[in-house]
Design a protein around this motif. Structure first.
Motif, mmCIF file in Angstrom:
data_model
loop_
_atom_site.group_PDB
_atom_site.id
_atom_site.type_symbol
_atom_site.label_atom_id
_atom_site.label_comp_id
_atom_site.label_asym_id
_atom_site.label_seq_id
_atom_site.Cartn_x
_atom_site.Cartn_y
_atom_site.Cartn_z
ATOM 1 N N LYS A 158 0.483 -0.880 0.167
ATOM 2 C CA LYS A 158 -0.150 -0.218 -0.155
ATOM 3 C C LYS A 158 0.918 1.636 -0.266
ATOM 4 C CE LYS A 158 -4.042 -2.347 2.814
ATOM 5 N NZ LYS A 158 -4.610 -2.343 3.352
ATOM 6 N N ARG A 209 0.802 3.922 -6.365
ATOM 7 C CA ARG A 209 -0.453 3.490 -6.869
ATOM 8 C C ARG A 209 -0.492 3.268 -9.108
ATOM 9 N NH1 ARG A 209 -5.857 3.492 -3.212
ATOM 10 N NH2 ARG A 209 -4.241 3.073 -1.725
ATOM 11 N N LYS A 255 -5.036 -6.866 -9.470
ATOM 12 C CA LYS A 255 -5.218 -5.739 -8.321
ATOM 13 C C LYS A 255 -3.894 -6.703 -7.668
ATOM 14 C CE LYS A 255 -9.326 -3.505 -8.798
ATOM 15 N NZ LYS A 255 -10.671 -3.421 -7.432
ATOM 16 N N CYS A 315 2.481 -0.550 -7.464
ATOM 17 C CA CYS A 315 1.831 -1.075 -7.782
ATOM 18 C C CYS A 315 -0.015 -0.932 -8.204
ATOM 19 C CB CYS A 315 0.957 -0.834 -5.966
ATOM 20 S SG CYS A 315 0.373 -2.637 -5.146
ATOM 21 N N TRP A 374 -3.905 -1.271 -8.596
ATOM 22 C CA TRP A 374 -5.247 -0.964 -7.520
ATOM 23 C C TRP A 374 -6.098 -0.398 -8.201
ATOM 24 C CZ3 TRP A 374 -5.140 -1.231 -2.480
ATOM 25 C CH2 TRP A 374 -4.350 -1.651 -1.068
#
Length: 231
Positions: free
Chosen positions: A189, A193, A208, A229, A231
């Motif tokens: 997290k 993103r 995801k 990452c 999402w």
């Protein structure tokens, strides 16, 4: 580049007209339709190969003239399907189907479902459409037991990863992702993103939680690496 020029015609004033004009300018003879199918199918084959599927280079490198000789000037969508197995995981099989120029309705989705013979062995379907889909058709797609990806043919006229201004993207394996998080003592997290609807994420079929390594570099800039990452 010719392929970039073909895509740029779809933007700005007179979107369809500009796109058609730009495509026609690349042709000595032949239909716009056959050229669009040719470009889109080539990008799909490159996309599958970059995802690790077994796609012969000779299929990607086939010329427009050869395609026209085989399929004619007015392509029949049923002739453009592609089926491929993953090189490392033979249980992964993907099917690519093209739809006609009309609005995709629920009956079209039912027809597609009926023509898929080995549904149990299929892990994914890529549907290339030329028009919008009705809400009922989109709901019908959700009923498939495997992942379905929908691409507009206009979005496949150019391979987004081949643009000279695009940085290099490399999708990390789960092991590589875990090593990255452990090395920097961070949680996924905390990584920058990337939306799942991003063109690069869609190209690689990323889910995801997957991480992509992005490498920037060129003659005027120093090498720079970052991770994002999905999402």
């Amino acid at each position: 580049m010719k392929r970039e020029a073909a895509a740029e015609g779809g933007e700005g004033e007179g979107e369809k007209g500009g796109e058609n004009f730009c495509l026609k300018s690349l042709l000595d003879k032949g239909s716009v339709e056959s050229h669009r199918y040719y470009l889109a199918r080539r990008t799909v084959l490159e996309m599958l190969k970059d995802r690790g599927f077994a796609v012969p280079s000779c299929e990607i490198e086939v010329s427009l003239e050869e395609v026209r000789n085989k399929h004619g000037q007015i392509p029949e969508v049923d002739e453009w399907g592609v089926s491929s197995l993953h090189k490392e995981n033979l249980e992964m099989q993907v099917l690519v189907l093209f739809s006609g120029p009309g609005i995709v309705k629920v009956n079209n989705i039912r027809a597609i479902a009926a023509q898929i013979v080995n549904k149990d062995s299929l892990s994914g379907l890529i549907l290339v459409v030329q028009n919008k889909m009705t809400s009922q058709a989109l709901k019908a797609v959700e009923l498939f037991s495997f992942k379905v990806e929908i691409f507009q043919i206009a979005d496949l006229l150019v391979n987004v990863t081949k643009h000279e201004m695009k940085p290099k993207h490399q999708v990390l394996t789960n092991e590589e992702k875990q090593n990255l998080l452990k090395k920097y003592s961070i949680d996924e997290k905390q990584l920058p993103r990337m939306l799942q609807k991003d063109a690069i994420a869609r190209y690689y079929g990323m889910e995801k939680g997957q991480v992509v390594k992005v490498t920037y570099g060129g003659e005027l800039t120093q090498l720079h690496v970052t991770y994002r990452c999905v999402w």
